[in-house]
Design a protein around this motif. Structure first.
Motif, PDB file in Angstrom:
ATOM      1  N   LEU A 239       0.829  -1.201   0.000  1.00 14.04           N
ATOM      2  CA  LEU A 239       0.000   0.000   0.000  1.00 14.04           C
ATOM      3  C   LEU A 239       0.867   1.256   0.000  1.00 14.04           C
ATOM      4  CD1 LEU A 239      -2.788   1.330   0.214  1.00 14.04           C
ATOM      5  CD2 LEU A 239      -2.609   1.114   2.711  1.00 14.04           C
ATOM      6  N   SER A 240       1.945   1.254   0.794  1.00 11.19           N
ATOM      7  CA  SER A 240       2.841   2.410   0.851  1.00 11.19           C
ATOM      8  C   SER A 240       3.509   2.660  -0.501  1.00 11.19           C
ATOM      9  CB  SER A 240       3.909   2.202   1.930  1.00 11.19           C
ATOM     10  OG  SER A 240       3.320   2.022   3.198  1.00 11.19           O
ATOM     11  N   SER A 241       3.946   1.587  -1.148  1.00  8.15           N
ATOM     12  CA  SER A 241       4.582   1.721  -2.465  1.00  8.15           C
ATOM     13  C   SER A 241       3.605   2.306  -3.478  1.00  8.15           C
ATOM     14  CB  SER A 241       5.093   0.361  -2.956  1.00  8.15           C
ATOM     15  OG  SER A 241       6.059  -0.154  -2.073  1.00  8.15           O
ATOM     16  N   PHE A 242       2.349   1.865  -3.417  1.00 16.13           N
ATOM     17  CA  PHE A 242       1.335   2.385  -4.343  1.00 16.13           C
ATOM     18  C   PHE A 242       1.092   3.874  -4.113  1.00 16.13           C
ATOM     19  CE2 PHE A 242      -3.209   3.331  -5.080  1.00 16.13           C
ATOM     20  CZ  PHE A 242      -3.242   3.149  -6.458  1.00 16.13           C
ATOM     21  N   ILE A 243       0.986   4.279  -2.849  1.00 18.72           N
ATOM     22  CA  ILE A 243       0.753   5.694  -2.531  1.00 18.72           C
ATOM     23  C   ILE A 243       1.925   6.553  -2.981  1.00 18.72           C
ATOM     24  CG2 ILE A 243       0.481   7.349  -0.636  1.00 18.72           C
ATOM     25  CD1 ILE A 243      -1.072   5.169   0.869  1.00 18.72           C
ATOM     26  N   ILE A 244       3.147   6.059  -2.713  1.00 18.62           N
ATOM     27  CA  ILE A 244       4.340   6.809  -3.129  1.00 18.62           C
ATOM     28  C   ILE A 244       4.383   6.954  -4.643  1.00 18.62           C
ATOM     29  CG2 ILE A 244       6.858   6.725  -3.234  1.00 18.62           C
ATOM     30  CD1 ILE A 244       6.806   5.434  -0.456  1.00 18.62           C
ATOM     31  N   SER A 245       4.022   5.891  -5.368  1.00 18.72           N
ATOM     32  CA  SER A 245       4.030   5.959  -6.836  1.00 18.72           C
ATOM     33  C   SER A 245       3.015   6.971  -7.351  1.00 18.72           C
ATOM     34  CB  SER A 245       3.745   4.573  -7.421  1.00 18.72           C
ATOM     35  OG  SER A 245       2.412   4.165  -7.147  1.00 18.72           O
ATOM     36  N   ILE A 246       1.840   7.069  -6.725  1.00 19.72           N
ATOM     37  CA  ILE A 246       0.825   8.045  -7.131  1.00 19.72           C
ATOM     38  C   ILE A 246       1.330   9.462  -6.883  1.00 19.72           C
ATOM     39  CG2 ILE A 246      -1.482   8.945  -6.626  1.00 19.72           C
ATOM     40  CD1 ILE A 246      -1.521   6.351  -8.208  1.00 19.72           C
ATOM     41  N   VAL A 247       1.932   9.676  -5.708  1.00 18.37           N
ATOM     42  CA  VAL A 247       2.469  11.005  -5.386  1.00 18.37           C
ATOM     43  C   VAL A 247       3.556  11.405  -6.372  1.00 18.37           C
ATOM     44  CG1 VAL A 247       3.730  12.338  -3.651  1.00 18.37           C
ATOM     45  CG2 VAL A 247       1.864  10.824  -2.948  1.00 18.37           C
ATOM     46  N   MET A 248       4.464  10.468  -6.667  1.00 18.98           N
ATOM     47  CA  MET A 248       5.548  10.757  -7.604  1.00 18.98           C
ATOM     48  C   MET A 248       5.012  11.023  -9.005  1.00 18.98           C
ATOM     49  SD  MET A 248       8.246  10.876  -5.832  1.00 18.98           S
ATOM     50  CE  MET A 248       9.396  11.030  -7.202  1.00 18.98           C
ATOM     51  N   ALA A 249       3.970  10.303  -9.403  1.00 21.86           N
ATOM     52  CA  ALA A 249       3.377  10.528 -10.729  1.00 21.86           C
ATOM     53  C   ALA A 249       2.787  11.936 -10.821  1.00 21.86           C
ATOM     54  CB  ALA A 249       2.301   9.489 -10.993  1.00 21.86           C
ATOM     55  N   ILE A 250       2.151  12.394  -9.750  1.00 24.57           N
ATOM     56  CA  ILE A 250       1.584  13.753  -9.725  1.00 24.57           C
ATOM     57  C   ILE A 250       2.694  14.799  -9.803  1.00 24.57           C
ATOM     58  CG2 ILE A 250       0.324  15.416  -8.296  1.00 24.57           C
ATOM     59  CD1 ILE A 250      -1.304  13.034  -7.215  1.00 24.57           C
ATOM     60  N   ILE A 251       3.771  14.566  -9.051  1.00 29.51           N
ATOM     61  CA  ILE A 251       4.898  15.510  -9.066  1.00 29.51           C
ATOM     62  C   ILE A 251       5.505  15.619 -10.458  1.00 29.51           C
ATOM     63  CG2 ILE A 251       7.247  15.894  -8.206  1.00 29.51           C
ATOM     64  CD1 ILE A 251       6.339  14.706  -5.537  1.00 29.51           C
ATOM     65  N   VAL A 252       5.707  14.460 -11.111  1.00 29.66           N
ATOM     66  CA  VAL A 252       6.280  14.452 -12.463  1.00 29.66           C
ATOM     67  C   VAL A 252       5.348  15.174 -13.439  1.00 29.66           C
ATOM     68  CG1 VAL A 252       6.922  12.971 -14.402  1.00 29.66           C
ATOM     69  CG2 VAL A 252       7.668  12.392 -12.094  1.00 29.66           C
ATOM     70  N   THR A 256       6.227  18.629 -15.525  1.00 29.23           N
ATOM     71  CA  THR A 256       6.220  18.590 -16.986  1.00 29.23           C
ATOM     72  C   THR A 256       5.254  19.622 -17.570  1.00 29.23           C
ATOM     73  OG1 THR A 256       6.768  16.234 -16.937  1.00 29.23           O
ATOM     74  CG2 THR A 256       5.869  17.111 -18.996  1.00 29.23           C
ATOM     75  N   LEU A 257       4.031  19.702 -17.026  1.00 31.64           N
ATOM     76  CA  LEU A 257       2.994  20.556 -17.600  1.00 31.64           C
ATOM     77  C   LEU A 257       3.145  22.024 -17.217  1.00 31.64           C
ATOM     78  CD1 LEU A 257      -0.100  18.222 -17.042  1.00 31.64           C
ATOM     79  CD2 LEU A 257       1.158  18.611 -19.191  1.00 31.64           C
ATOM     80  N   ILE A 258       3.576  22.290 -15.998  1.00 34.66           N
ATOM     81  CA  ILE A 258       3.625  23.672 -15.525  1.00 34.66           C
ATOM     82  C   ILE A 258       5.018  24.276 -15.675  1.00 34.66           C
ATOM     83  CG2 ILE A 258       3.304  25.197 -13.513  1.00 34.66           C
ATOM     84  CD1 ILE A 258       1.176  23.279 -12.522  1.00 34.66           C
ATOM     85  N   PHE A 259       6.046  23.496 -15.269  1.00 33.30           N
ATOM     86  CA  PHE A 259       7.406  24.045 -15.280  1.00 33.30           C
ATOM     87  C   PHE A 259       8.225  23.602 -16.485  1.00 33.30           C
ATOM     88  CE2 PHE A 259       6.057  23.762 -10.837  1.00 33.30           C
ATOM     89  CZ  PHE A 259       6.176  25.098 -10.456  1.00 33.30           C
ATOM     90  N   ASP A 260       7.605  22.809 -17.346  1.00 33.24           N
ATOM     91  CA  ASP A 260       8.290  22.315 -18.549  1.00 33.24           C
ATOM     92  C   ASP A 260       9.650  21.696 -18.197  1.00 33.24           C
ATOM     93  OD1 ASP A 260       8.506  21.734 -21.232  1.00 33.24           O
ATOM     94  OD2 ASP A 260       9.504  23.634 -21.713  1.00 33.24           O
ATOM     95  N   ASP A 261       9.626  20.837 -17.170  1.00 37.61           N
ATOM     96  CA  ASP A 261      10.868  20.215 -16.681  1.00 37.61           C
ATOM     97  C   ASP A 261      10.652  18.714 -16.536  1.00 37.61           C
ATOM     98  OD1 ASP A 261      13.379  19.730 -15.651  1.00 37.61           O
ATOM     99  OD2 ASP A 261      12.824  20.324 -13.602  1.00 37.61           O
TER     100      ASP A 261
END
Length: 322
Positions: A239-252, A256-261
């Motif tokens: 469960l922790s790995s899944f939550i971390i992956s969702i958070v990281m996906a949002i950060i990426v 990408t969309l806002i800071f073009d990075d």
């Protein structure tokens, strides 16, 4: 007149150097047992030395000596179960042959169980002097861990050396699981137990067959037998790995969309894949341990197989031919 019979169950594996010493030491305290007589019940757990020959000789010279000899090595847990199942006494005590369990405690145990309201009198080491420091450290950690994650209390330093009433022995024998962890079973059955403390003793002769890794495996078996917390831990990791992956996906996505990075680089990706793969294999290993134990239980194999007893010994068979 002797009113009580105490069966002394002694698991044996390659104990040729200590058997006679053990027998002599117990004989010295027989008179201190008052109205109780004793029978010895040695369980030869597939020994590869002269243990069985010595047991045959003891059974010849003393009618109070009985023995069971397995067809192969089934382990100490199976030997203890066989001894309890075949003991004739209304009280039963389990002792190691190496004299690490002090025979002089037995009269005190008997006096307590007769005169106080206890079903079992056990023994507990107050220190581990003489043991390798690494083994002592991990032993202490094991007791701390299992008492936190299990509802069954397992006393730190408690030995298998304990005197039990017939009622408690019968309760233990009702638990016929193949994967046995007797320290937990003795506590799980729930009878009133008093522990006598004593200073640690080393073997009087011979070498122990318990290596660090065999003790580690035994500890893991105890945890699996009396707690499902490892399964909960594996679920929490997933469960922790899944939550971390969702958070990281949002950060990426935000980068990408806002800071073009956009995130680049295959090294970080490989590390993440290896980390997640390792966690998955770890959790699968925990699950596999429980499934493996369940698989062994489902086979319904006998806990032990007896090849010889004092009643059908090879010596008796040879004498009968003449």
């Amino acid at each position: 007149m002797k009113n009580d019979l105490i069966s002394i169950v002694v698991p044996c594996y390659n104990e040729e150097e200590v058997l006679k010493l053990f027998y002599n030491e117990v004989e010295k305290i027989k008179e201190k047992l008052g109205n109780a007589s004793i029978e010895y019940l040695f369980v030869n757990d597939g020994s590869k030395d002269q243990t069985l020959d010595i047991l045959r000789r003891l059974a010849e010279i003393d009618s109070n000596v009985r023995y069971l000899s397995f067809s192969r090595n089934f382990g100490k847990e199976a030997a203890m179960f066989a001894g309890l199942e075949n003991a004739a006494g209304n009280y039963v005590v389990i002792m190691d042959a190496d004299l690490q369990d002090p025979p002089e405690l037995l009269p005190k145990m008997y006096n307590i169980i007769k005169n106080e309201e206890y079903d079992c009198v056990g023994s507990r080491r107050v220190n581990r002097e003489g043991e390798p420091p690494v083994r002592s450290f991990f032993a202490r950690q094991f007791y701390k861990i299992i008492n936190r994650i299990s509802e069954t209390e397992i006393v730190d330093g408690a030995r298998d050396y304990r005197l039990m009433t017939r009622q408690m022995v019968d309760a233990v024998l009702e638990i016929r699981e193949y994967n046995r962890f007797s320290k937990g079973i003795f506590s799980w059955v729930g009878f009133d137990t008093k522990y006598l403390e004593y200073e640690n003793r080393n073997r009087v002769a011979g070498e122990t067959t318990w290596s660090f890794w065999s003790l580690m495996k035994y500890s893991l078996d105890g945890i699996v037998a009396f707690s499902d917390t490892p399964l909960a831990i594996s679920s929490l990791i997933g469960l922790s790995s899944f939550i971390i992956s969702i958070v990281m996906a949002i950060i990426v996505a935000i980068r990408t969309l806002i800071f073009d990075d956009p995130t680049s680089g295959w090294t970080s990706l490989v590390v993440i894949i290896l980390a997640i793969g390792g966690l998955q294999l770890f959790c699968l290993g925990i699950l596999g341990k429980y499934i493996g134990k369940t698989f062994l239980e489902s086979k319904n194999r006998p806990i032990y197989i007896i090849k010889e007893t004092e009643k059908n010994s090879l010596i008796y068979k040879k004498e009968r031919k003449f």
